[in-house]
Design a protein around this motif. Sequence first.
Motif, PDB file in Angstrom:
ATOM      1  N   SER A   1       0.816  -1.213   0.000  1.00  0.00           N
ATOM      2  CA  SER A   1       0.000   0.000   0.000  1.00  0.00           C
ATOM      3  C   SER A   1       0.849   1.262   0.000  1.00  0.00           C
ATOM      4  CB  SER A   1      -0.915   0.009   1.218  1.00  0.00           C
ATOM      5  OG  SER A   1      -0.148   0.037   2.411  1.00  0.00           O
ATOM      6  N   LEU A   2       2.103   1.161   0.420  1.00  0.00           N
ATOM      7  CA  LEU A   2       2.961   2.342   0.488  1.00  0.00           C
ATOM      8  C   LEU A   2       3.738   2.579  -0.805  1.00  0.00           C
ATOM      9  CD1 LEU A   2       4.276   1.821   4.126  1.00  0.00           C
ATOM     10  CD2 LEU A   2       2.294   3.131   3.369  1.00  0.00           C
ATOM     11  N   LYS A   3       3.678   1.618  -1.747  1.00  0.00           N
ATOM     12  CA  LYS A   3       4.355   1.817  -3.028  1.00  0.00           C
ATOM     13  C   LYS A   3       3.536   2.778  -3.882  1.00  0.00           C
ATOM     14  CE  LYS A   3       5.826  -1.688  -5.339  1.00  0.00           C
ATOM     15  NZ  LYS A   3       5.912  -3.009  -5.975  1.00  0.00           N
ATOM     16  N   PRO A   4       4.175   3.720  -4.552  1.00  0.00           N
ATOM     17  CA  PRO A   4       3.409   4.646  -5.394  1.00  0.00           C
ATOM     18  C   PRO A   4       2.876   3.961  -6.652  1.00  0.00           C
ATOM     19  CG  PRO A   4       5.748   5.118  -5.534  1.00  0.00           C
ATOM     20  CD  PRO A   4       5.592   4.049  -4.506  1.00  0.00           C
ATOM     21  N   VAL A   5       1.767   4.500  -7.164  1.00  0.00           N
ATOM     22  CA  VAL A   5       1.155   4.003  -8.392  1.00  0.00           C
ATOM     23  C   VAL A   5       1.582   4.921  -9.523  1.00  0.00           C
ATOM     24  CG1 VAL A   5      -1.016   3.497  -9.566  1.00  0.00           C
ATOM     25  CG2 VAL A   5      -0.828   3.138  -7.109  1.00  0.00           C
ATOM     26  N   GLU A   6       2.075   4.335 -10.601  1.00  0.00           N
ATOM     27  CA  GLU A   6       2.513   5.136 -11.745  1.00  0.00           C
ATOM     28  C   GLU A   6       1.316   5.453 -12.629  1.00  0.00           C
ATOM     29  OE1 GLU A   6       5.517   4.838 -15.540  1.00  0.00           O
ATOM     30  OE2 GLU A   6       5.841   3.524 -13.818  1.00  0.00           O
ATOM     31  N   ILE A   7       1.217   6.709 -13.039  1.00  0.00           N
ATOM     32  CA  ILE A   7       0.146   7.138 -13.935  1.00  0.00           C
ATOM     33  C   ILE A   7       0.735   7.176 -15.342  1.00  0.00           C
ATOM     34  CG2 ILE A   7      -1.486   8.967 -14.479  1.00  0.00           C
ATOM     35  CD1 ILE A   7      -1.180   9.811 -11.492  1.00  0.00           C
ATOM     36  N   PRO A   8       0.275   6.300 -16.244  1.00  0.00           N
ATOM     37  CA  PRO A   8       0.839   6.253 -17.593  1.00  0.00           C
ATOM     38  C   PRO A   8       0.505   7.515 -18.395  1.00  0.00           C
ATOM     39  CG  PRO A   8      -0.604   4.370 -17.176  1.00  0.00           C
ATOM     40  CD  PRO A   8      -0.728   5.292 -16.030  1.00  0.00           C
ATOM     41  N   GLU A   9       1.252   7.687 -19.469  1.00  0.00           N
ATOM     42  CA  GLU A   9       1.008   8.818 -20.349  1.00  0.00           C
ATOM     43  C   GLU A   9      -0.351   8.654 -21.021  1.00  0.00           C
ATOM     44  OE1 GLU A   9       3.550  10.591 -23.901  1.00  0.00           O
ATOM     45  OE2 GLU A   9       4.766   9.981 -22.168  1.00  0.00           O
ATOM     46  N   GLY A  10      -1.082   9.730 -21.158  1.00  0.00           N
ATOM     47  CA  GLY A  10      -2.401   9.673 -21.774  1.00  0.00           C
ATOM     48  C   GLY A  10      -3.534   9.599 -20.762  1.00  0.00           C
TER      49      GLY A  10
ATOM     50  N   HIS B   1     -10.948   7.420   1.261  1.00  0.00           N
ATOM     51  CA  HIS B   1     -11.326   7.361   2.675  1.00  0.00           C
ATOM     52  C   HIS B   1     -10.612   8.453   3.471  1.00  0.00           C
ATOM     53  CE1 HIS B   1     -11.847   5.590   6.698  1.00  0.00           C
ATOM     54  NE2 HIS B   1     -12.910   4.999   6.165  1.00  0.00           N
ATOM     55  N   LYS B   2     -11.248   8.924   4.538  1.00  0.00           N
ATOM     56  CA  LYS B   2     -10.697  10.024   5.343  1.00  0.00           C
ATOM     57  C   LYS B   2      -9.436   9.636   6.100  1.00  0.00           C
ATOM     58  CE  LYS B   2     -13.978   9.251   9.182  1.00  0.00           C
ATOM     59  NZ  LYS B   2     -13.613   7.933   9.382  1.00  0.00           N
ATOM     60  N   ASP B   3      -9.178   8.337   6.308  1.00  0.00           N
ATOM     61  CA  ASP B   3      -7.973   7.891   7.007  1.00  0.00           C
ATOM     62  C   ASP B   3      -6.759   7.763   6.089  1.00  0.00           C
ATOM     63  OD1 ASP B   3      -9.450   7.768   9.292  1.00  0.00           O
ATOM     64  OD2 ASP B   3      -9.608   5.580   9.356  1.00  0.00           O
TER      65      ASP B   3
ATOM     66  N   LEU C   1      -4.103   1.218   7.860  1.00  0.00           N
ATOM     67  CA  LEU C   1      -3.174   0.644   6.881  1.00  0.00           C
ATOM     68  C   LEU C   1      -3.918  -0.243   5.888  1.00  0.00           C
ATOM     69  CD1 LEU C   1      -0.188   0.542   6.113  1.00  0.00           C
ATOM     70  CD2 LEU C   1       0.005  -1.525   7.487  1.00  0.00           C
ATOM     71  N   ALA C   2      -4.929  -0.975   6.374  1.00  0.00           N
ATOM     72  CA  ALA C   2      -5.707  -1.844   5.487  1.00  0.00           C
ATOM     73  C   ALA C   2      -6.492  -1.023   4.464  1.00  0.00           C
ATOM     74  CB  ALA C   2      -6.648  -2.716   6.306  1.00  0.00           C
ATOM     75  N   ILE C   3      -7.127   0.051   4.903  1.00  0.00           N
ATOM     76  CA  ILE C   3      -7.918   0.873   3.975  1.00  0.00           C
ATOM     77  C   ILE C   3      -7.000   1.611   3.002  1.00  0.00           C
ATOM     78  CG2 ILE C   3      -8.154   3.010   5.310  1.00  0.00           C
ATOM     79  CD1 ILE C   3     -11.003   1.296   3.480  1.00  0.00           C
ATOM     80  N   THR C   4      -5.754   1.876   3.412  1.00  0.00           N
ATOM     81  CA  THR C   4      -4.788   2.492   2.505  1.00  0.00           C
ATOM     82  C   THR C   4      -4.471   1.546   1.354  1.00  0.00           C
ATOM     83  OG1 THR C   4      -3.838   3.734   4.334  1.00  0.00           O
ATOM     84  CG2 THR C   4      -2.504   3.549   2.360  1.00  0.00           C
ATOM     85  N   GLY C   5      -4.280   0.262   1.661  1.00  0.00           N
ATOM     86  CA  GLY C   5      -4.031  -0.732   0.622  1.00  0.00           C
ATOM     87  C   GLY C   5      -5.218  -0.881  -0.310  1.00  0.00           C
ATOM     88  N   THR C   6      -6.424  -0.802   0.251  1.00  0.00           N
ATOM     89  CA  THR C   6      -7.627  -0.899  -0.567  1.00  0.00           C
ATOM     90  C   THR C   6      -7.726   0.287  -1.524  1.00  0.00           C
ATOM     91  OG1 THR C   6      -8.756  -2.090   1.188  1.00  0.00           O
ATOM     92  CG2 THR C   6     -10.138  -1.074  -0.497  1.00  0.00           C
ATOM     93  N   MET C   7      -7.482   1.481  -1.030  1.00  0.00           N
ATOM     94  CA  MET C   7      -7.554   2.680  -1.871  1.00  0.00           C
ATOM     95  C   MET C   7      -6.502   2.634  -2.984  1.00  0.00           C
ATOM     96  SD  MET C   7     -10.015   4.608  -1.010  1.00  0.00           S
ATOM     97  CE  MET C   7     -11.145   3.528  -0.203  1.00  0.00           C
ATOM     98  N   ARG C   8      -5.300   2.133  -2.654  1.00  0.00           N
ATOM     99  CA  ARG C   8      -4.256   2.029  -3.667  1.00  0.00           C
ATOM    100  C   ARG C   8      -4.667   1.038  -4.755  1.00  0.00           C
ATOM    101  NH1 ARG C   8      -0.521  -0.997  -5.795  1.00  0.00           N
ATOM    102  NH2 ARG C   8       1.496  -0.142  -6.383  1.00  0.00           N
TER     103      ARG C   8
END
Length: 177
Positions: free
Chosen positions: A5-14, A38-40, A62-69
């Motif tokens: 959940s702490l790894k960043p997500v890459e946003i592709p071009e386009g 989520h607010k947390d 931490l669990a909801i962070t992984g879900t949001m990611r």
Amino acid sequence: MARTSLKPVEIPEGISLENKDNNLVFTGKLGEMSLQVHKDVDIKQEENLISFAPNKNTKESLAITGTMRALASNMIQGVEVGFEKKLEINGVGYRATLEGNTLNLSLGFSHPIKHDLPEGVSADLPSNTEIILRSMDKQLVGQVAAEIREYRPPEPYKGKGVKYSDERIIRKESKKA
């Protein structure tokens, strides 16, 4: 324990990303999807990366962070290439036809089954025993595939019914006299 959940997500071009009051809006070539975060969970956006971090030091945060990611990653993939589920129909006389936005299924019942596809899901029938469902929403395409499979799940003796193309049916041996 892995902290994916702490790894960043890459946003592709386009693909463009808008952040309005913890509401992420992803826009790509297939359409637009939004995610209410989520607010947390705190969001940090850089050039082509978006990262999520819990703002409380609890297990639930931490669990909801992984879900949001995971939801954000799925939405990025959805607006870029989309998702698809393949179903196979096995059985004598079992077949499917497509009329507009309605899937007509003949599955051995005394009546045909008409399944209306929701908005955002499209179906393709390469043959009358194969169904390919496509959508940019991963949850929606999975739900529609599960509803279609529920009409006649595969049985373990002859394998008749509707199954996912990658599903393996454990076969049983019939009764011996």
